[in-house]
Design an enzyme around this catalytic site. Structure first.
Site, short mmCIF file in Angstrom:
data_model
loop_
_atom_site.label_atom_id
_atom_site.label_comp_id
_atom_site.label_asym_id
_atom_site.label_seq_id
_atom_site.Cartn_x
_atom_site.Cartn_y
_atom_site.Cartn_z
N GLY A 82 5.92 -16.05 34.73
CA GLY A 82 6.30 -16.23 36.14
C GLY A 82 6.87 -17.61 36.43
O GLY A 82 6.57 -18.21 37.46
N GLU A 90 15.04 -24.34 23.27
CA GLU A 90 15.37 -25.50 22.42
C GLU A 90 16.86 -25.59 22.11
O GLU A 90 17.39 -26.67 21.87
CB GLU A 90 14.58 -25.45 21.11
N ARG A 122 0.82 -1.22 0.00
CA ARG A 122 0.00 0.00 0.00
C ARG A 122 0.85 1.27 0.00
O ARG A 122 0.55 2.21 -0.73
CB ARG A 122 -0.97 -0.04 1.18
N ASP A 141 12.03 -15.73 16.96
CA ASP A 141 13.19 -15.89 17.84
C ASP A 141 13.72 -14.57 18.42
O ASP A 141 14.45 -14.57 19.40
CB ASP A 141 14.35 -16.57 17.09
N GLY A 201 14.23 -13.76 8.79
CA GLY A 201 15.22 -13.77 9.87
C GLY A 201 16.65 -13.79 9.36
O GLY A 201 16.93 -13.29 8.26
#
Ligand code: F6P
Length: 321
Positions: A187, A224, A27, A129, A104
Site C-alpha cells: 500500500g 534499483e 525425485r 526479479d 534467471g
C-alpha cells in the site's frame, strides 16, 4: 543397461525455492529411471568437474531451505566460445541425457547456447526479479515479495510515528516487476520503476498533497534499476522540504524460507523439466502462463521482453490517494 543421466545446475543469483526445484528434479528423475548429477557453483562446477550424485535422500529436508545447496554463481566463461565448447565436450563425455538449468536471464542464455550445440537443455526460471519472458512467475519471486512487504510494513510504523517520507529501494535489476507487486501489497503511495517515466513536479505536488490529505507517512517504493535511491531521496527532500529517509532492502530479499507458493511452483516446474527430457525435448523454458504450465522455446524467451503491467500501475496510483 546403465540409467540415463540428467545434470542439474543452479545458476546466477540465488532465489528461494531453488532447493525445492532440485528436490523435485531429483525425485521425479529417479522415479522415471534417471540418475541425477548436481553441478556445484553454477556452470563453473560443470567446467571444473565439480559435481556429485544426487540421491532421493540427499535432497531430504531441503524443500524449506532458502539459497541453493548446490551453490550458484555467474560464469562469464560460458559467454565465450572456449568455455561453451568445453562445456559441450564435458557434457558429451559424461554422457548426459540432458541438463536442467535453474536460474534467471543469464542462465537462459547459456542453456540456449548449449542447445545450439546439440545438448538437450531445459530451463527453469528462478529469480526474485520475475523478469523472465515465458512465465508469469519465477521461482523465488513470491518469497521476495513477501519479505519486502513485511519489511515495508515495519518501515510504515516508524514512518508514521515521525511523519516521514521513506524511499525504499527494491531489487529487480533493470525492471520494476518486483517493485510494482511490493508497492501494491504494501500500500505504498508511489512507485518509481524504470518502465514508467515520472514527472518530478507532479510527484512533489502529490507528496505534499498526501500530508495535506491527512497522511502521516509516505512510502515510495523505488526500483534499483532507476539509479541511486539516496540521490533521489535528497532531491525529494530538497524540493519538498520534507523529512526523507532511505531504506535499501538489499539482499534480505534474496534469502529466507521459500513461501508455500514458491515451493509449489518449484516442485511442479521440476517435475515438468524431467518430463520434457524424458520425451527427448530440448531448448524449452518451463513456465506458468494464465495459471497453466507452459513451455516456451528458450530462444524465444531470451529474445523477448516481458511486458510491464501498466494497468496495475495505474490502479496503484488511484489507491494511493
Ligand atoms: O537477479 C537477482 C538480483 O538480486 C537482482 O535483483 C540484483 O540486481 C542482482 O541480482 C544482484 O546481483 P549480485 O548477486 O551479483 O550482487
Amino acid at each position: 543397461m546403465a540409467n540415463k543421466k540428467i545434470g542439474i545446475i543452479t545458476s546466477g543469483g540465488d532465489a528461494p525455492g531453488m532447493n525445492a526445484a532440485v528436490r523435485s528434479i531429483v525425485r521425479t528423475g529417479i522415479y522415471n529411471g534417471f540418475d541425477l548429477i548436481g553441478f556445484k557453483r553454477g556452470f563453473k562446477g560443470l567446467l571444473d568437474g565439480e559435481y556429485s550424485n544426487l540421491t532421493v535422500r540427499s535432497v531430504s529436508g531441503t524443500i524449506n531451505l532458502g539459497g541453493t545447496k548446490l551453490h550458484t554463481g555467474r560464469c562469464p566463461e560460458m559467454k565465450t566460445s572456449i568455455g561453451l565448447n568445453k562445456a559441450v565436450k564435458i557434457i558429451k563425455e559424461m554422457n548426459l541425457e540432458g541438463l536442467v538449468v535453474i536460474g534467471g536471464d543469464g542462465s537462459l542464455a547459456a542453456a540456449n547456447a548449449l542447445s545450439k550445440h546439440g545438448i538437450k537443455a531445459i530451463s527453469i526460471p528462478a529469480s526474485i526479479d520475475n523478469d523472465v519472458f515465458g512465465t508469469d512467475e519465477t521461482i523465488g519471486y513470491d518469497t521476495a515479495l513477501n519479505t519486502a512487504v513485511e519489511a515495508i510494513d515495519k518501515i510504515r510504523d516508524t514512518a508514521n510515528s515521525h511523519d516521514r517520507v521513506f524511499v525504499v529501494e527494491i531489487m529487480g535489476r533493470e525492471h520494476g516487476f518486483l517493485t510494482l507487486a511490493v508497492g501494491m501489497a504494501a500500500g505504498v503511495e508511489v512507485i518509481i520503476v524504470p518502465e514508467v517515466k515520472i514527472n518530478r513536479k507532479e510527484l512533489y505536488m502529490q507528496l505534499k498533497q498526501g500530508f495535506i490529505n491527512g497522511k502521516t507517512s509516505l512510502i515510495i517504493a523505488y526500483a534499483e534499476g532507476c539509479g541511486s535511491s539516496v540521490q533521489f531521496a535528497q532531491e525529494v527532500a530538497k524540493n519538498t522540504g520534507m523529512d526523507v529517509r532511505v531504506s535499501n532492502l538489499g539482499y534480505i530479499q534474496r534469502g529466507g524460507t521459500p513461501t508455500a507458493r514458491t515451493r509449489i511452483l518449484a516442485s511442479v516446474f521440476g517435475a515438468h523439466a524431467v518430463k520434457l527430457l524424458k520425451e527427448g525435448k530440448s531448448n524449452l523454458l518451463v513456465g506458468i502462463t494464465n495459471g497453466k504450465i507452459s513451455y516456451t522455446p528458450i530462444k524465444t524467451a531470451i529474445s523477448s521482453e516481458k511486458t510491464f503491467d501498466i494497468e496495475s500501475y495505474n490502479i496503484l496510483k488511484k489507491l494511493s490517494i
